[in-house]
Design an enzyme around this catalytic site. Structure first.
Site, PDB file in Angstrom:
ATOM      1  CD  GLN A  57      -2.832   1.182   2.381  1.00  0.00           C
ATOM      2  OE1 GLN A  57      -2.326   1.314   3.480  1.00  0.00           O
ATOM      3  NE2 GLN A  57      -4.132   1.101   2.190  1.00  0.00           N
ATOM      4  CG  HIS A  84      -4.415   4.458   2.256  1.00  0.00           C
ATOM      5  ND1 HIS A  84      -5.791   4.607   2.151  1.00  0.00           N
ATOM      6  CD2 HIS A  84      -4.178   4.085   3.548  1.00  0.00           C
ATOM      7  CE1 HIS A  84      -6.354   4.355   3.320  1.00  0.00           C
ATOM      8  NE2 HIS A  84      -5.393   4.034   4.188  1.00  0.00           N
ATOM      9  N   GLY A  85      -6.045   5.921  -1.158  1.00  0.00           N
ATOM     10  CA  GLY A  85      -6.791   7.127  -1.486  1.00  0.00           C
ATOM     11  C   GLY A  85      -8.035   7.304  -0.633  1.00  0.00           C
ATOM     12  CB  ALA A  86      -9.915   5.316   1.473  1.00  0.00           C
ATOM     13  CE1 TYR A 134      -3.678   8.192   7.453  1.00  0.00           C
ATOM     14  CE2 TYR A 134      -5.086   6.579   6.367  1.00  0.00           C
ATOM     15  CZ  TYR A 134      -4.453   7.042   7.510  1.00  0.00           C
ATOM     16  OH  TYR A 134      -4.593   6.379   8.698  1.00  0.00           O
TER      17      TYR A 134
END
Lengths: 504, 495
Positions: free
Chosen positions: A119, A187-189, A192
């Protein structure tokens, strides 16, 4: 919602039928093949060296899930730069010198027939404890508004900084590929850096990176394209994304003095973003659906808020954010703590297992790539149901796997963990991670008839991540240069220097 | 030295610490500012005593505090304000809905009549009467003319006893209940929460109790003829309220004196009976009579008044009303028959003439007993100004005649309406006349006495046969030829 609940509660299929669905292999457009539909969702643990080099415990940690039969593991939160870390002692991928460690991790996981997806992450303003490297600087974000939960300060990134970070993501992907890993996830949730650009509740930029959905997605699209340019189209790249931000969970919009937060992205925004990120087939190979524009968030990880644990382990945050003391005060006083916990549970809603399934269901028809979904899964009937219904292609699991690392094996044989062994969604693991080894801290799950027995059992379980210890694995080559004579010379050289300083 | 390196801060603050500190500083400033505001608010409302200030000395004389506006003996402002509306039936003049009904003078746009001062004590406004209540009056040139207000002039139209009787009646009335008073106050104003609570629980019940207790102490009033306008029993209430002495059998009511030219009066025997030769003690004792107490008397503000009245004088008699030649002819008559006792330079001015010699009504003299005299000299024990000058006399003091034309009616008890009447032999002086009317009798020097009522205001009939009202004595000049009398009167108008 009622349709979903009916489906999730469905018992009209036998366990054998469920098992068949769950343990069916899946192949992604990138060519990545995973043996079943169970993915270990990203979860970290402060197991590594302070400077970002991976540690022995990380190997033990990840391997236990591969051994337990998981199809693929999405790694811990792996910062693409030290400036983008969320906690210290998380292994990074900011330099080529980290490649050997990740290769080791990949090998140990792959040895069990599982896949390992790294990730690629960047904290942005959600930098809980940035460590001494970040002590005297604020972290880059899409905005200069501090993170509203802890009050962590930040600054809006310049175009140059954006370019640098885009490249850091691309280099991280390259290193993952060089380490022989099976893919990467952006990690687009959960609040962040990438969320900070995507969310209409957070991104307040006036330039080409803010405003419309297209503009807000520009940053992550640049990352996707840079990664593709670096690793080609056959390396698996997936995107973790918030279906809905719920950015106003703590400070609702109507609050005075600018305290209120906008709600952020809607499902329609997210579908539009997903389509952009597919980039006409040249983009991402899967979506991993979550929700909640902060971490933690009542919807992620969905469950309880362990106030007592927060009081014990939140103190490290006090020097990090300018609202941390307020939060600490709230946790420290029973009425406010009770109110906070009630708000937390109210904002989450009644559903935990499959909390995001409806979102996946809404997104999947609009995209051409597989959709994974996270959120409390630990029962075969539920997992099989959401896959069978075509709402998603697989599920990702974190806390139930901490509770039962062999959950896939359990699901082979039965609907879920035995009585008293299920994950209770207490979220004590989450809070303890701030200062203690990641593990299951829910005493009720442990064997024993007294507190002491249960506590010892818990300690044994939590500490098992350190077995085998590093010393059992390390081998040192002889170092001829470090002779006693060389050591003896150094102080003499210092003393003879006319300036009193050691000469270079 | 110029190329020495800049010192490096080896222990700087992190951005978070800087933000925390800035916020703490902001918060501290806000809290400090808030505390200061709260303190100012509390100080303004609740510090012991904040009198209404008047920069201009005449307005200070008319409305400023001398310390009678205290919770002990003053009147709570809002009760005082609403009483006339609650009990209009007790007002002497139904056409005048306020305190002017008793003869108080109310200037246009003023918050209250002349003679009432105001002071905030622990968050509650009180009013009290000051020097101007009894020492300001007005006269009218003719019935249609506007009243001219004269500071220092005896309040010849004011029925002060009537005002107190009004308070007694209100407090005794069954309609005087906390809820009724509060409802009336609420119609008038919106009290602050704390002030309202104080009114409801302390002030209104306390007012009633206080007034009723005073009423009881001056019950002897009912046995004596009413004072009527322009008069006061100075020492009777002292005996009753301060010393709990049994009331005197004498009717001590006497005219309000004028308050002019006090500097040359220093050392003269002051008060009608000349019982004190200290202007200072006279000022203080008058203040106590008005409601100040040794602890509440506002010495600096009283001193302002005292200082001003040292030299403030009466207005001259209007020149157009004066026959100057006639007055010139009266001057030697005055020198011969009046000056030794009444001229500033007179041998006997300010001295007490024995009652047997002067022959005027002796009630006022007798009302100041030896016991009371001794008691008066105990006032102020422990204070540097403690009274020492009170003495018992056996007559009345010869007063200077400054502003004589506005001091009517004449003699200490106001029993002779005009100078013309005063120069008549006692038997020929009017037996009854109406007092308190303010249209001037330019011919006879005094106020018109034939008006019983005007616009609802009644001018009570003064009966010289009643106790203390005797118009005998002071037969000086009564035997002069009429021509000399006319000339003397004309001259006396100019004093």
């Amino acid at each position: 919602m009622s349709a979903a609940e009916k489906t999730l509660d469905s018992t009209s299929f036998s366990h054998e039928q469920d098992r068949e669905v769950i343990f069916q292999p899946i192949e992604f457009p990138s060519g990545l093949k995973v043996k079943n539909r169970l993915f270990r969702s990203s979860i970290s643990g402060t197991f590594d060296d302070y400077n970002g080099h991976g540690g022995n415990a990380r190997l033990n940690w990840e391997e236990q899930f591969a051994r337990g039969g998981i199809g693929a593991i999405i790694s811990s939160f792996v910062p693409v730069a030290v400036s983008g870390r969320i906690l210290t002692r998380y292994a990074t991928i900011d330099d080529d010198d980290k490649i050997p460690f990740w290769r080791l991790v990949g090998e140990r996981v792959q040895a069990h027939g599982a896949r390992f997806i790294l990730q690629l992450s960047h904290s942005g303003r959600q930098q809980d404890m940035g460590g001494i490297e970040n002590l005297f600087r604020t972290v880059g974000s899409s905005t200069s508004r501090k993170d509203f939960f802890h009050g962590i300060l930040c600054h809006a990134m310049t175009r140059t900084e954006i370019k640098t970070v885009v490249n850091q993501f691309a280099q991280g992907a390259r290193r993952a590929r060089e380490a022989g890993l099976d893919g990467v996830e952006l990690h687009g949730a959960n609040g962040y850096l990438i969320t900070q650009f995507l969310s209409s509740g957070i991104n307040d930029r006036q330039d080409e990176y803010g405003g419309s959905v297209e503009n807000r997605a520009r940053f992550v699209l640049e990352i996707v394209r840079a990664i593709r340019a670096e690793v080609g189209r056959d390396f698996h790249l997936q995107m973790k994304i918030n279906a809905v931000d719920h950015n106003d969970w703590l400070y609702p919009r109507w609050l005075p003095f600018g305290l209120g937060e906008k709600p952020g992205n809607t499902l329609d925004d997210t579908i539009a973003i997903c389509r952009i990120l597919e980039d006409g087939g040249k983009g991402v190979n899967a979506f991993h659906v979550s929700s909640g524009s902060t971490f933690p968030h009542p919807r992620n990880p969905p469950g309880d808020f362990p106030v007592k644990d927060a009081l014990r382990w939140y103190d490290g945050m006090l020097s990090s954010g300018v609202r941390a003391r307020l939060n600490d005060w709230i946790f420290n006083h029973r009425p406010s703590a009770a109110l906070f916990r009630r708000l937390w549970i109210k904002r989450r809603g009644p559903l935990i297992e499959g909390i995001n399934a409806q979102f996946a269901r809404a997104i999947r028809p609009h995209v051409a790539v597989p959709v994974l979904v996270t959120g409390g899964f630990q029962h075969a009937s539920v997992i099989a149901a959401v896959i069978r219904q075509g709402w998603c292609d697989g599920v990702t699991i974190a806390r139930p796997l901490i509770a039962n690392p062999d959950l896939p094996k359990i699901l082979q044989n039965q609907n879920g963990p035995g009585p008293g062994k299920e994950c209770t969604y207490c979220n004590k693991c989450l809070i303890n991670d701030l200062e203690n080894p990641l593990g299951c801290y829910e005493l009720s799950r442990y064997d024993g008839t007294t507190f002491e027995e249960k506590y010892q059992a818990m300690l044994k379980s939590v500490m098992s991540v350190y077995s085998p210890p590093a010393s059992a694995r390390l081998k040192f080559a002889p170092e001829p240069s470090r002779t006693p004579a060389a050591v003896a010379v150094a102080p003499a050289a210092a003393a003879s220097s006319p300036t009193g300083r050691v000469q270079p | 030295m110029s190329d020495s390196p800049q010192p490096i801060n080896l222990n700087p603050d992190t951005p978070t610490e800087i933000a925390y500190r800035a916020r703490r500083a902001r918060r501290r400033w806000c809290i400090a500012a808030l505390l200061v505001l709260i303190a100012l608010y509390l100080a303004w409302w609740f510090l012991p005593s904040v009198p209404e200030e008047h920069l201009e000395i005449k307005s200070h004389f008319a409305y400023g505090s001398i310390g009678s506006d205290n919770p002990e003996r003053g009147l709570p402002y809002w009760i005082w304000k609403v009483l006339p509306r609650m009990f209009p039936d007790y007002l002497p003049n139904p056409n005048e809905p306020g305190y002017t009904s008793f003869g108080f003078l109310h200037e246009p746009l003023a918050d209250r009549p002349i003679g009432f001062s105001k002071r905030r004590v622990r968050g509650v406004d009180f009013v009290g009467i000051n020097c101007a209540a009894c020492h300001v009056s007005d006269y009218r040139e003719s019935k249609g003319a506007l009243p001219r207000i004269v500071l220092g002039m005896p309040a010849q139209g004011l029925d002060l006893q009537g005002f107190f009787r009004f308070l007694f009646k209100c407090a005794s009335d069954g309609r005087f209940t906390v809820s009724a008073v509060m409802a009336e106050i609420d119609r008038e104003t919106q009290l602050g929460t704390i002030e309202r609570l104080m009114y409801k629980n302390l002030i209104v019940p306390g007012f009633r109790e206080g007034v009723l207790s005073q009423k009881q102490k001056v019950a002897y009033w009912d046995k004596l003829p009413p004072n009527g306008p322009g008069r006061i029993d100075t020492f009777g209430p002292y005996a009753a309220l301060f010393f709990n002495l049994p009331p005197s059998d004498s009717a001590g009511a006497a005219d309000f004196p004028a308050l002019w030219n006090q500097r040359p009066r220093e050392g003269m025997n002051l008060h009608w009976d000349g019982n004190n030769d200290s202007v200072f003690e006279r000022n203080y004792s008058a203040s106590f009579g008005a409601g100040a107490t040794p602890t509440t008397i506002d010495e600096p503000r009283l001193a302002r008044v005292a200082n001003w009245v040292l030299d403030a004088g009466p207005p001259p008699f209007p020149a157009d009303k004066l026959d100057q030649k006639l007055a010139d002819r009266g001057k030697p008559v005055y020198a011969q028959h009046c000056a030794s006792c009444h001229d500033w330079k007179g041998e006997y001015v300010g001295k007490v003439d024995p009652i047997d010699k002067i022959g005027t009504d002796r009630n006022r003299l007798d009302s100041f007993s030896e016991t009371l005299q001794k008691s008066m000299n105990t006032i102020g024990e422990g204070y540097p100004w403690r009274f020492t000058h009170f003495k018992k006399t056996n007559g009345y003091a010869n007063t200077p005649l400054d502003g004589l034309w506005l001091k009517a009616p004449y003699l200490h008890n106001g029993s002779v309406p005009t100078l013309t009447d005063l120069l008549k032999p006692p038997a020929q002086r009017p037996k009854t006349f109406h007092r308190g009317y303010d249209v001037y009798d330019w011919e006879n020097a005094g106020f018109l006495t034939n008006v019983a009522e005007e616009n609802g205001r009644r001018y009570p009939l003064f009966d010289t046969a009643a106790q203390g009202n005797g118009n005998g004595g002071h037969a000086y000049g009564t035997q002069l030829p009429d021509e000399d009398k006319r000339a003397l009167i004309e001259y006396l108008k100019t004093l």
